[in-house]
Design a protein around this motif. Structure first.
Motif, PDB file in Angstrom:
ATOM      1  N   ALA A  37     -17.410  47.835  40.970  1.00 58.71           N
ATOM      2  CA  ALA A  37     -17.081  48.287  42.274  1.00 58.71           C
ATOM      3  C   ALA A  37     -16.129  48.680  42.484  1.00 58.71           C
ATOM      4  CB  ALA A  37     -17.694  47.043  43.109  1.00 58.71           C
ATOM      5  N   LEU A  38     -14.949  48.308  42.046  1.00 61.56           N
ATOM      6  CA  LEU A  38     -13.357  48.738  42.539  1.00 61.56           C
ATOM      7  C   LEU A  38     -13.547  49.663  41.999  1.00 61.56           C
ATOM      8  CD1 LEU A  38     -11.621  45.441  42.003  1.00 61.56           C
ATOM      9  CD2 LEU A  38     -12.175  46.315  43.851  1.00 61.56           C
ATOM     10  N   ARG A  39     -14.272  50.131  40.912  1.00 59.95           N
ATOM     11  CA  ARG A  39     -13.678  51.247  40.421  1.00 59.95           C
ATOM     12  C   ARG A  39     -14.365  52.665  40.878  1.00 59.95           C
ATOM     13  NH1 ARG A  39     -15.182  48.541  35.288  1.00 59.95           N
ATOM     14  NH2 ARG A  39     -13.436  48.105  33.874  1.00 59.95           N
ATOM     15  N   ARG A  40     -15.419  52.030  41.397  1.00 59.22           N
ATOM     16  CA  ARG A  40     -16.049  52.938  41.527  1.00 59.22           C
ATOM     17  C   ARG A  40     -15.551  53.625  43.685  1.00 59.22           C
ATOM     18  NH1 ARG A  40     -21.197  49.982  39.961  1.00 59.22           N
ATOM     19  NH2 ARG A  40     -20.662  49.082  42.200  1.00 59.22           N
ATOM     20  N   GLU A  41     -14.959  52.206  43.918  1.00 59.30           N
ATOM     21  CA  GLU A  41     -13.995  53.000  45.146  1.00 59.30           C
ATOM     22  C   GLU A  41     -12.734  53.808  45.171  1.00 59.30           C
ATOM     23  OE1 GLU A  41     -13.389  48.926  47.271  1.00 59.30           O
ATOM     24  OE2 GLU A  41     -15.585  48.273  47.156  1.00 59.30           O
ATOM     25  N   ASN A  42     -11.981  53.417  43.926  1.00 61.35           N
ATOM     26  CA  ASN A  42     -10.984  53.524  43.309  1.00 61.35           C
ATOM     27  C   ASN A  42     -11.041  55.818  43.424  1.00 61.35           C
ATOM     28  OD1 ASN A  42      -9.218  51.455  44.198  1.00 61.35           O
ATOM     29  ND2 ASN A  42      -9.261  51.218  41.103  1.00 61.35           N
TER      30      ASN A  42
END
Length: 211
Positions: A37-42
């Motif tokens: 999820a953090l990768r997608r947000e980044n």
């Protein structure tokens, strides 16, 4: 302890180990999901930052708009100023050409290829005598140079190639401005050198000059 008690204790330990394993797997799975999820947000944040514009900037929990980091703004400003053709393959070619031109000017010399490709003597340690700067007699410098070099070689091409290392200051500046392929032998180099700095030769006053 009876065998029945031992069996019950072993069974209890196995259950506890299985429960710990399950919990560990749950934690790992949860962490992996959070990382994804953090990768997608980044990735989304990067796209918005690259697109620019206040409306595209993400907001923090206080509702304040983030600004692009200084280095990212610098990259964007530089990219906007670079011509379109340099953003493609021509940019690499132009950069390579500029680099080659810089190297050519740095490696400029007046020697022919035969001279510049001549190998130096095996025991050569460099010219360790006083370098000539046009403030002394050029003939004396040439005599000192040839005498020193005779300890290593008598090769005409090597004498030419090493000679610039015996110069400094104005003399070296004169040498570096000579045109390409101007020097083809040591005899030519001696003539050009002594002619250029003939005014640095000492003038001996004779009795006739005093009359």
């Amino acid at each position: 302890m009876t065998e029945a008690n031992q069996a019950m204790l072993l069974l209890s330990l196995q259950r506890e180990m299985a429960e710990m394993k399950r919990r560990t797997e749950d934690v790992v799975q949860k962490n992996e999901q959070e990382m994804q999820a953090l990768r997608r947000e980044n990735e989304e944040m990067k796209k918005k930052l690259m697109e620019g514009g206040p409306s595209a900037r993400p907001t923090n929990v206080l509702g304040r708009s983030y600004t692009s980091p200084p280095n990212l703004r610098l990259v964007e400003e530089t990219r906007d100023k670079v011509p379109t053709h340099e953003m493609d393959g021509e940019f690499c070619l132009n950069k390579s050409a500029r680099t080659t031109a810089t190297m050519d000017s740095t490696l400029r010399h007046p020697f022919t290829n035969a001279i510049i490709e001549a190998p130096l003597p095996d025991k050569w340690k460099g010219f360790n005598k006083d370098q000539y700067d046009r403030s002394t007699d050029p003939d004396e410098h040439m005599d000192a140079y040839t005498t020193h070099m005779s300890l290593y070689t008598s090769d005409d091409e090597v004498l030419c190639r090493v000679f610039p290392t015996s110069l400094k200051g104005a003399a070296l500046g004169w040498f570096t401005k000579l045109p390409p392929n101007f020097i083809d032998s040591f005899a030519t180099l001696v003539v050009k050198f002594e002619t250029q700095f003939a005014t640095s030769m000492p003038h001996h006053i004779t009795s006739i000059a005093l009359m």
